[in-house]
Scaffold this motif. Structure first.
Motif, short mmCIF file in Angstrom:
data_model
loop_
_atom_site.label_atom_id
_atom_site.label_comp_id
_atom_site.label_asym_id
_atom_site.label_seq_id
_atom_site.Cartn_x
_atom_site.Cartn_y
_atom_site.Cartn_z
N SER A 210 1.08 -1.14 -0.17
CA SER A 210 0.03 0.05 0.00
C SER A 210 0.95 1.14 0.00
CB SER A 210 -0.81 -0.22 1.30
OG SER A 210 -1.85 -1.21 0.98
N GLU A 211 1.72 1.04 0.82
CA GLU A 211 2.88 2.75 0.87
C GLU A 211 3.65 2.45 -0.57
OE1 GLU A 211 4.22 2.44 5.65
OE2 GLU A 211 5.10 1.05 4.13
N ILE A 212 3.96 1.52 -1.28
CA ILE A 212 4.64 1.44 -2.57
C ILE A 212 3.38 2.14 -3.55
CG2 ILE A 212 5.33 -0.04 -4.50
CD1 ILE A 212 6.51 -1.93 -2.21
N VAL A 213 2.12 1.63 -3.64
CA VAL A 213 1.26 2.28 -4.46
C VAL A 213 1.13 3.93 -4.33
CG1 VAL A 213 -1.22 2.13 -5.01
CG2 VAL A 213 -0.12 0.17 -4.74
N GLU A 214 0.95 4.20 -3.02
CA GLU A 214 0.80 5.65 -2.44
C GLU A 214 2.19 6.29 -3.31
OE1 GLU A 214 -1.49 7.56 -0.93
OE2 GLU A 214 -2.49 5.97 -1.75
N GLN A 215 3.36 5.90 -2.82
CA GLN A 215 4.54 6.75 -3.51
C GLN A 215 4.28 6.80 -5.15
OE1 GLN A 215 8.07 4.82 -2.24
NE2 GLN A 215 7.99 5.32 -0.14
N ASN A 216 3.96 5.79 -5.62
CA ASN A 216 3.75 6.36 -7.17
C ASN A 216 2.65 6.80 -7.62
OD1 ASN A 216 5.49 4.09 -9.01
ND2 ASN A 216 5.21 2.99 -7.10
N ARG A 217 1.71 7.05 -6.69
CA ARG A 217 0.64 8.26 -6.97
C ARG A 217 1.16 9.41 -6.66
NH1 ARG A 217 -3.81 4.39 -4.00
NH2 ARG A 217 -4.93 3.52 -5.64
N GLN A 218 1.98 9.50 -5.52
CA GLN A 218 2.56 10.88 -5.28
C GLN A 218 3.65 11.36 -6.40
OE1 GLN A 218 4.34 9.53 -1.58
NE2 GLN A 218 2.25 10.01 -0.39
N ALA A 219 4.30 10.23 -6.93
CA ALA A 219 5.25 10.59 -8.12
C ALA A 219 4.62 11.17 -9.24
CB ALA A 219 6.10 9.31 -8.50
N LEU A 220 3.51 10.61 -9.85
CA LEU A 220 2.56 11.07 -10.69
C LEU A 220 2.13 12.36 -10.47
CD1 LEU A 220 2.07 9.57 -13.57
CD2 LEU A 220 2.79 8.21 -11.70
N ALA A 221 1.38 12.58 -9.30
CA ALA A 221 0.80 13.91 -8.98
C ALA A 221 2.09 14.84 -9.18
CB ALA A 221 0.37 13.86 -7.68
N TRP A 222 3.29 14.76 -8.65
CA TRP A 222 4.31 15.68 -8.56
C TRP A 222 4.75 15.82 -10.05
CZ3 TRP A 222 9.39 15.99 -10.59
CH2 TRP A 222 9.99 16.98 -9.76
N LEU A 223 4.64 14.97 -10.83
CA LEU A 223 5.10 15.31 -12.38
C LEU A 223 4.01 15.88 -13.12
CD1 LEU A 223 6.41 11.76 -13.13
CD2 LEU A 223 7.69 13.82 -13.34
N TYR A 224 2.77 15.77 -12.77
CA TYR A 224 1.71 16.51 -13.25
C TYR A 224 1.78 17.91 -12.83
CZ TYR A 224 -2.78 18.44 -14.10
OH TYR A 224 -4.06 19.47 -14.62
N GLN A 225 1.88 18.22 -11.54
CA GLN A 225 2.04 19.53 -11.00
C GLN A 225 3.36 20.59 -11.42
OE1 GLN A 225 -1.30 19.29 -7.52
NE2 GLN A 225 1.01 18.89 -6.92
N ASP B 190 -8.13 8.20 -6.98
CA ASP B 190 -8.92 9.54 -6.71
C ASP B 190 -7.76 10.44 -6.95
OD1 ASP B 190 -10.58 11.63 -6.49
OD2 ASP B 190 -11.50 11.09 -4.67
N TRP B 191 -7.38 11.07 -7.87
CA TRP B 191 -6.53 12.17 -7.99
C TRP B 191 -6.91 13.53 -7.17
CZ3 TRP B 191 -2.01 10.34 -8.77
CH2 TRP B 191 -1.84 9.34 -9.88
N THR B 192 -8.24 13.76 -6.96
CA THR B 192 -8.57 14.71 -6.10
C THR B 192 -7.95 14.72 -4.73
OG1 THR B 192 -10.47 13.87 -5.15
CG2 THR B 192 -10.82 15.10 -7.27
N ASN B 193 -7.29 13.88 -4.22
CA ASN B 193 -6.70 13.61 -3.09
C ASN B 193 -5.26 14.10 -2.96
OD1 ASN B 193 -9.13 12.67 -1.52
ND2 ASN B 193 -8.61 10.73 -2.24
#
Length: 309
Positions: A124-139, A170-173
Motif C-alpha cells: 500500500s505504501e509503494i502504491v501511494e509513493q507512485n501516486r505521489q510521483a505521478l501527481a508531482w510530475l503533473y503539477q 482518486d486524484w482529487t486527494n
C-alpha cells in the motif's frame, strides 16, 4: 489452494524465472543498457537526476529531456513515465532507464520512478509513493517544460500492476484544487502500457513471494485491480496497452487476459498482444527498440509519428 494448484505448482506459475535458463542474463541487460542510456544523457546534459517527489529518501525520480528542445510553447513535448518491476522488492530507477534514449530521440520527456521496496515498505505504501510521483510530475510540468495534459505511463511486471493501480486513484486527494473541475472529477493520465503484470494478488499470498510483502486480506483486495473498483473510461479517459511475452507462465497470461476483459467492459480502448519470441524479462526491453511492436504501439497511443516504416 488458488485455482486448484498445489503449493509447488502455484509457486512455479508465479515465478517468471521458471521460463528462462538464467534470469541474470536479463537483469544484466537492464543494468548495461540503462548505464549506456544514462551516461549518454549525462554527457549531453539531457537528464535531471534524483528529483525528490516526496519526503522519503527513496522517493526520487530521474527526468530525461528530449534530444531536440522545441521553442514552440504551444506544442510542448509529451511525457512517458516508466515504473520498474521486481516483484515490489527488487530493482530501482538505476536499472530501469534502458528505454530513455529511444523516447528522447522521439521528442519525449522520459521519467523513471524510484520507490521504496518490500520489506521496508508495504505494498500500500509503494502504491501511494507512485501516486505521489505521478501527481508531482503533473503539477511540475510547466516548470520542466513538458505538456501537463500529455502524460503517459508504462510498467513491467510489478510495475504494470502499479501502473494499472493508477486507474483506481482518486486524484482529487493528490492534486491541488486549482487543477480540479467544478464537478470534482479529474484525471490526467492519457495512456497506460501494462506489460506482464499481476492484477489479482490473491495467489501471491500463498507463495514464497509473500514473505517480504506480508499481504493482509484487506491489502490484497485494496491493491488488486481485478478485485477492486475501477473508474470507467467515461470518467477516466485513458488508452491502454496490455501485453506479455509468449514464453511466460499460463497464470501470467491469464491475468493479463482477465484485465483485458475488465477494462473492455469498463469502456477502455485496449490494444492487446502476446509478443512472440519474448519472455517475462526481455519483452519490456522492446521499449528501447524503435522497430518493435510495443514501442510503436506506445507512439500510436501518444499520437506521435511511428518509428517503423
Amino acid at each position: 489452494m488458488y485455482r486448484g494448484f498445489s503449493k509447488s505448482e502455484l509457486s512455479q506459475q508465479y515465478s517468471p524465472s521458471s521460463c528462462v535458463d538464467d534470469i541474470a542474463t536479463f537483469i544484466n541487460a537492464y543494468v548495461q543498457q540503462s548505464k549506456v542510456a544514462k551516461n549518454k544523457a549525462l554527457n549531453n546534459k539531457l537528464v535531471l537526476t534524483d528529483l525528490n517527489y516526496h519526503s522519503h529518501k527513496d522517493t526520487l525520480l530521474d527526468l530525461y529531456l528530449p534530444e531536440h528542445q522545441q521553442q514552440n510553447l504551444q506544442n510542448k513535448p509529451k511525457l512517458q513515465v516508466y515504473i520498474h518491476g521486481g516483484y515490489w522488492q527488487e530493482l530501482s530507477k538505476e536499472e530501469s532507464c534502458f528505454a530513455a534514449s529511444n523516447f528522447q530521440a522521439h521528442n519525449c520527456y522520459f521519467a523513471v520512478i524510484n520507490y521504496s521496496l518490500a520489506p521496508n515498505a508495504s505494498l500500500s505504501e509503494i502504491v501511494e509513493q507512485n501516486r505521489q510521483a505521478l501527481a508531482w510530475l503533473y503539477q511540475n510540468a510547466d516548470y520542466y517544460g513538458y505538456d501537463q495534459n500529455e502524460i503517459y505511463l508504462s510498467g513491467s511486471s510489478a510495475g504494470a500492476h502499479l501502473a494499472i493501480m493508477m486507474l483506481q486513484t482518486d486524484w482529487t486527494n493528490y492534486i491541488d484544487n486549482q487543477y480540479l473541475s467544478a464537478d470534482g472529477q479529474f484525471s490526467f493520465i492519457k495512456g497506460i502500457c501494462a506489460v506482464s503484470g499481476i492484477y489479482d494478488l490473491t495467489p501471491i499470498a500463498q507463495t514464497y513471494i509473500n514473505e517480504p510483502l506480508q499481504l493482509s486480506p484487506l491489502e490484497i483486495t485494496k491493491n488488486s485491480p481485478l478485485l477492486g473498483k475501477m473508474t470507467t473510461a467515461e470518467i477516466n479517459p485513458c488508452k491502454v496497452i496490455v501485453s506479455y511475452g509468449n514464453n511466460e507462465t499460463a497464470e501470467f497470461k491469464r491475468q493479463s487476459q482477465a484485465l483485458l476483459k475488465k477494462l473492455t467492459l469498463l469502456g477502455y480502448p485496449v490494444r492487446f498482444q502476446e509478443i512472440s519470441d519474448r519472455n517475462h524479462f526481455d519483452v519490456i526491453l522492446d521499449l528501447a527498440n524503435p522497430d518493435s511492436w510495443l514501442f510503436n504501439e506506445i507512439l500510436k497511443q501518444m499520437s506521435l509519428p511511428l518509428a517503423k516504416s
